[in-house]
Design a protein around this motif. Structure first.
Motif, PDB file in Angstrom:
ATOM      1  N   UNK A 166       0.828  -1.215   0.000  1.00  0.00           N
ATOM      2  CA  UNK A 166       0.000   0.000   0.000  1.00  0.00           C
ATOM      3  C   UNK A 166       0.861   1.264   0.000  1.00  0.00           C
ATOM      4  N   UNK A 167       1.898   1.251   0.777  1.00  0.00           N
ATOM      5  CA  UNK A 167       2.695   2.483   0.881  1.00  0.00           C
ATOM      6  C   UNK A 167       3.809   2.559  -0.154  1.00  0.00           C
ATOM      7  N   UNK A 168       4.387   1.423  -0.455  1.00  0.00           N
ATOM      8  CA  UNK A 168       5.565   1.460  -1.333  1.00  0.00           C
ATOM      9  C   UNK A 168       5.159   1.364  -2.803  1.00  0.00           C
ATOM     10  N   UNK A 169       4.323   0.372  -3.064  1.00  0.00           N
ATOM     11  CA  UNK A 169       4.104   0.030  -4.471  1.00  0.00           C
ATOM     12  C   UNK A 169       2.900   0.717  -5.100  1.00  0.00           C
ATOM     13  N   UNK A 170       1.930   1.000  -4.322  1.00  0.00           N
ATOM     14  CA  UNK A 170       0.701   1.576  -4.905  1.00  0.00           C
ATOM     15  C   UNK A 170       0.957   2.847  -5.711  1.00  0.00           C
ATOM     16  N   UNK A 171       1.761   3.781  -5.179  1.00  0.00           N
ATOM     17  CA  UNK A 171       2.010   4.992  -5.993  1.00  0.00           C
ATOM     18  C   UNK A 171       2.687   4.669  -7.323  1.00  0.00           C
ATOM     19  N   UNK A 172       3.580   3.729  -7.268  1.00  0.00           N
ATOM     20  CA  UNK A 172       4.263   3.358  -8.516  1.00  0.00           C
ATOM     21  C   UNK A 172       3.309   2.722  -9.513  1.00  0.00           C
ATOM     22  N   UNK A 173       2.403   1.885  -9.003  1.00  0.00           N
ATOM     23  CA  UNK A 173       1.437   1.237  -9.893  1.00  0.00           C
ATOM     24  C   UNK A 173       0.510   2.270 -10.507  1.00  0.00           C
ATOM     25  N   UNK A 174       0.151   3.235  -9.702  1.00  0.00           N
ATOM     26  CA  UNK A 174      -0.712   4.308 -10.219  1.00  0.00           C
ATOM     27  C   UNK A 174      -0.013   5.061 -11.357  1.00  0.00           C
TER      28      UNK A 174
END
Ligand code: ATP
Length: 942
Positions: free
Chosen positions: A220-228
């Motif tokens: 949620x914190x690490x990967x979600x922004x990158x996926x977005x």
């Protein structure tokens, strides 16, 4: 009074009890000591003397331990207050009442404050920094964690005693102190002074995940922004770093029950895809690739983990031969990843039972198909990359040996290069004067991730650490190394992640830069210019786009300058090579010119010779040779030749001994041309001599005609020595004579035909027998017969009677030919003097000419004769066919034989590498050719 407040000398005075000391003590006490201390000092129980000192020492407090040192790394900065104007600060402070009144009045009159400006996109981008997350792995279950009390900030507070870990327990050296900070405490075993604790606080992380964090929290914190960002069309990279066994692979891949970042990302991606489909938004297609970079021995290798294909090749930042598997749902993608994990090279070490031995990289590429089709623009694709690096290892801990140790070196080197790249980027950003070092070149991983390591694309780091005391060194090293990275800023991110388009844009920048410089260095960049024209044509669209991105251009300048330098060097090298080729071309051109000139000179010489020849022809044709023979044409050839030979032999017998010797050589030489297998060898010797003599007489007769020689000087038989040819110009003379002979033959034929119709040719020598004999010899028929004797065995047989007569003549020349004596006498009379009378005795003329020739070529004849003999003898057997040929006109045949022999000699000399004397000026061959042509002409009357 507390003892520590009293100096030692005063105590002594006090102890001594002197008045002076007491007074001093009191004044000092009044001056420095507190009232309580004074009261205590004045207590009656505390008397004077040693006893009181002992008492005082016993009540003294024990010294407290020094407070632990706390080092704060990356402390959060506090915003400074804006500076106040000097005028305002200079004003006297108003009273609280007046201040209140002023505030109320200002609030009533002032307009409402403007809303704070929204942060612009550029500002937000400038503020964006590299995200560094920290995940603390839980300690193994066998090790019971023992929390170490956090150090107190108050130095006066009593510090708790050190807790010693019991059996089965392990102390933690790392503890989160906040959402973005951790405290790293140096274990006791590592402390130089066990009494002095030391703690480092690392602050400024994007997030610190305690050991009890779940995979979902991480995602949620690490990967979600990158996926977005990825779904929005931006590329991104997540790198898991940390020492071996710290949980990187666990974080990235996880397990079936506890999936890691990658499976969760795939699920997220396809969830978004499903939502897009439901919302009827343009669909994307996704591709998955998975490969590892490992080292087996010295070099690095790239292996595709999703296909059976062996090795891939890294070209710049592209991997050739890497298979991209299209993925349509998360389940398929996860199973693909599972298969790839199974292929990944792992090994057991003391630190990790399943330690990764390679850097594993997984890429998910999204292709925006519909956008490309509809708009007609080039397809853009975003790539989400997840890298699970192999953890740095310490030899002492892993216990690696042999190939494992080599792998350790490779892993540590790659980690170091990766860190150096980020460090260099940070320093470059801090100080623009510092160049961005090219550390990325030192490993395949960094070469592949170059764009991320140079700050053009967004990257996120997740540091995995182990919190145990035993892992202090690894953890400390990683935290110290990686905590500065969070200062890296992303000011110039590349929106379009398409590698091809990026390369094209770089090319366009090179093109623009080169255009500027072309004005200065025009010739040097000529070739580059041609290449650039092609590039410009192919990248027009991209360059249009580039104009809209000034920031991007600024960031690309260093790269462009490097590319430009490369291209310039290449162009220089090419230019040098071209120059060399040009020089070579010029040299060969000059050589060709000189050759042309040479050929032209030769042509001129040939033309001159031709003209000379024509002039001589014309002169000879004007001077009609007296032919006294009236009916010799119809006579037998043998008789005529016999007469001619007889006269010549008489001449030759008149010559001196040397001349006769030379004549013998000549006869020998000519006899060599006679086939050995002839039926009359004994006769041929004599025949050849006589024939030579007749032959020489023939030429000798012509010589004064053609060159105006004195007849008295031409009476020597050596004048027609074939060796005379070796002298320069002699060939010319002889061939001219032969040519004249041909003409004479023709004229003789004409005369003969004229006689046949009753016309008698006028001749001044008709009554001279010698001349008659010579004229007989000049007769083609007589010559023919003579040559028949010399060269044709059949002819020799047919004219055997005449040959016998010739031999007889040779034995008694004086008796047989008294005319020759007269000739010889005349020659003796006129020897050495000028007697231009051409009507004199031709025998004497020939003799003198032969003598002169002999004198000239006597020295060179000996060697030449031997050579010629050899050559002629070597040609002897081959001439068998020649001897069997049909009879030809004498002049033509003689010419043929003569030139043929010469040609053979020349050819052989050339083969031996010796320059032919006849070709001294290169004219003989041409003359021979011309004469051949002339000789090949059909002779009238033949
Ligand atoms: N957060 C965690 N929770 C539970 N178990 C963990 C966690 N992190 C790591 N582990 C366990 O620790 C062991 C080692 O982890 P992992 O293999 O992921 O380490 P690594 O950093 O990838 O090591 P290497 O660099 O040698 O490959 C694994 O058995 C893994 O299950």
């Amino acid at each position: 009074m507390p003892p520590h407040t009293i100096s030692f000398p005063f105590c002594i005075h006090n102890l001594l009890g002197s008045r002076r000391g007491i007074s001093k003590f009191r004044s000092f006490r009044r001056k420095y000591c507190t009232p309580e201390a004074r009261r205590g000092a004045e207590r009656p129980s505390e008397g004077r003397g040693i006893r009181s000192i002992h008492h005082r020492l016993s009540v003294m407090e024990p010294p407290s331990p020094p407070p632990p040192t706390t080092v704060r790394r990356n402390p959060p900065r506090r915003a400074r207050p804006p500076p106040t104007p000097l005028a305002a600060s200079a004003k006297p402070k108003p009273s609280s009442l007046s201040r209140l009144l002023d505030d109320e009045a200002a609030a009533a009159s002032a307009p409402p404050p403007p809303p704070p400006p929204p942060p612009s996109s550029s500002q937000s981008q400038q503020e964006e920094r590299l995200k560094v997350f920290l995940r603390i792995r839980p300690l193994p279950e066998r090790c019971k964690p023992v929390s170490r009390p956090t150090p107190s900030k108050d130095p006066r507070r009593k510090q708790p005693k050190h807790h010693h870990a019991g059996p089965g327990e392990q102390l933690c050296c790392l503890a989160p102190t906040g959402p973005n900070s951790v405290a790293l405490t140096v274990p006791r075993s590592k402390l130089a002074d066990p009494k002095r604790g030391r703690t480092e606080v690392f602050d400024g992380f994007s997030a610190v995940f305690p050991p009890d964090s779940t995979q979902l929290d991480i995602f949620a914190q690490v990967m979600s922004p990158l996926v977005e960002d990825f779904l929005g069309g931006k590329s991104g990279l997540l790198v898991a770093m940390g020492p071996t066994g710290s949980g990187k692979t666990h974080t990235v891949f996880g397990s079936t029950r506890n999936p890691g970042i990658l499976p969760l990302t795939l699920r997220e991606v396809f969830n978004a895809q499903d939502q897009n489909k439901a919302a009827r938004q343009p669909a994307r297609s996704f591709y998955l690739s998975m490969f590892e970079i490992l080292s087996e021995g010295k070099g690095e290798r790239i292996l595709d983990l999703l296909s059976d294909a062996a090795e891939c090749v890294l070209q710049q930042s592209t991997i050739k031969g890497l298979e991209e598997v299209p993925i349509s749902n998360s389940a398929d993608a996860e199973s693909l990843v599972s298969r790839g994990i199974l292929k990944r090279s792992t090994a057991a070490t003391n630190a990790n039972s399943k330690s990764s031995r390679s850097q594993c990289i997984i890429t998910i590429r999204a292709d925006h198909k519909s956008r490309g089709r509809d708009s007609g623009h080039s397809l853009s694709s975003a790539v989400l990359t997840i890298a699970d690096l192999a953890g740095a290892e310490r030899e002492r801990r892993t216990g690696n040996q042999g190939p494992r140790l080599l792998e350790s070196n490779f892993i540590n080197n790659t980690s170091m290069v990766f860190s150096l790249c980020l460090r260099s980027l940070l320093e470059h950003q801090k100080n623009q004067k510092k160049p961005l070092e090219k550390h990325f070149k030192n490993s395949m991983l960094t070469r592949y991730l170059r764009d991320y390591l140079e700050g053009r694309k967004k990257m996120t780091l997740i540091l995995n650490v182990k919190p145990g005391d035993d892992d202090y060194l690894d953890t400390s090293f990683l935290l110290r190394q990686a905590s500065p990275y969070m200062k890296i800023k992303y000011t110039t991110l590349v929106d379009c992640s398409d590698l091809a388009s990026q390369k094209r844009s770089n090319a366009s920048l090179i093109c623009q830069e080169s255009k500027k410089k072309r004005k200065v260095h025009k010739p040097e960049v000529l070739l580059v210019e041609q290449k650039e024209i092609v590039d410009t044509y192919s990248i027009t669209k991209v360059s249009e786009k580039d104009e809209e991105q000034p920031m991007f251009l600024n960031s690309e300048l260093p790269r462009v300058s490097r590319s430009e330098a490369i291209m310039t060097n290449f162009a220089r090298a090419l230019w040098t090579v071209l120059k060399q080729y040009k020089n070579k071309l010029l040299e060969s051109k000059n050589a060709a010119e000189s050759m042309k000139e040479l050929i032209r000179d030769k042509d001129i010489q040939i033309m001159e010779l031709k003209k000379e020849l024509e002039v001589l022809n014309a002169r000879c044709s004007c001077k009609s040779v007296p032919i006294t023979e009236e009916s010799s044409v119809n006579q037998d050839d043998s008789v005529l030749s016999g007469q001619a030979v007889r006269s010549l032999i008489s001449l030759s017998k008149k010559s001196d001994q040397d001349d006769s010797l030379v004549a013998e050589e000549v006869s020998e030489e000519f006899s060599c041309h006679v086939p050995e297998k002839t039926s009359v060898p004994c006769i041929l010797k004599g025949e050849s001599d006589s024939c030579d003599a007749s032959y020489m007489s023939l030429i000798g007769e012509q010589e004064p005609c053609s060159r105006g020689f004195q007849p008295e000087k031409s009476c020597h038989p050596d004048a027609f020595d074939p060796k005379f040819d070796t002298e320069k110009g002699s060939t010319k003379v002889q061939l001219q004579v032969l040519h004249k002979e041909l003409d004479r033959s023709e004229s003789f034929t004409e005369q003969t035909s004229a006689q046949a119709v009753g016309v008698t040719p006028v001749s001044g020598h008709s009554d001279n027998r010698s001349d008659q004999s010579l004229s007989e010899a000049n007769n083609p028929e007589s010559l023919n017969s003579c040559l028949r004797v010399s060269y044709d065995t059949e002819g020799a047989r047919s004219s055997q009677s005449s040959l016998q007569g010739m031999v007889a003549c040779q034995k008694k020349p004086r008796d047989l030919d008294p005319e020759s004596e007269i000739c010889e006498k005349a020659a003796a009379e006129h020897d050495g003097s000028q007697a231009p009378d051409q009507k004199s005795d031709r025998g004497g003329m020939m003799a003198s000419a032969a003598k002169a020739a002999k004198d000239r070529s006597k020295g060179s004849q000996a060697g030449e004769t031997a050579d010629k003999k050899k050559e002629a003898c070597a040609d002897g057997p081959g001439d068998t066919k020649k001897t069997r040929r049909k009879l030809q006109p004498a002049a033509a045949m003689m010419l043929k034989e003569f030139t043929g022999a010469d040609m053979a000699v020349d050819t052989k000399r050339e083969e031996r590498g010796k320059p032919s004397s006849r070709d001294g000026n290169g004219q003989s061959e041409e003359l021979i050719r011309l004469l051949k042509v002339k000789g090949g002409r059909p002779v009238r009357g033949a």
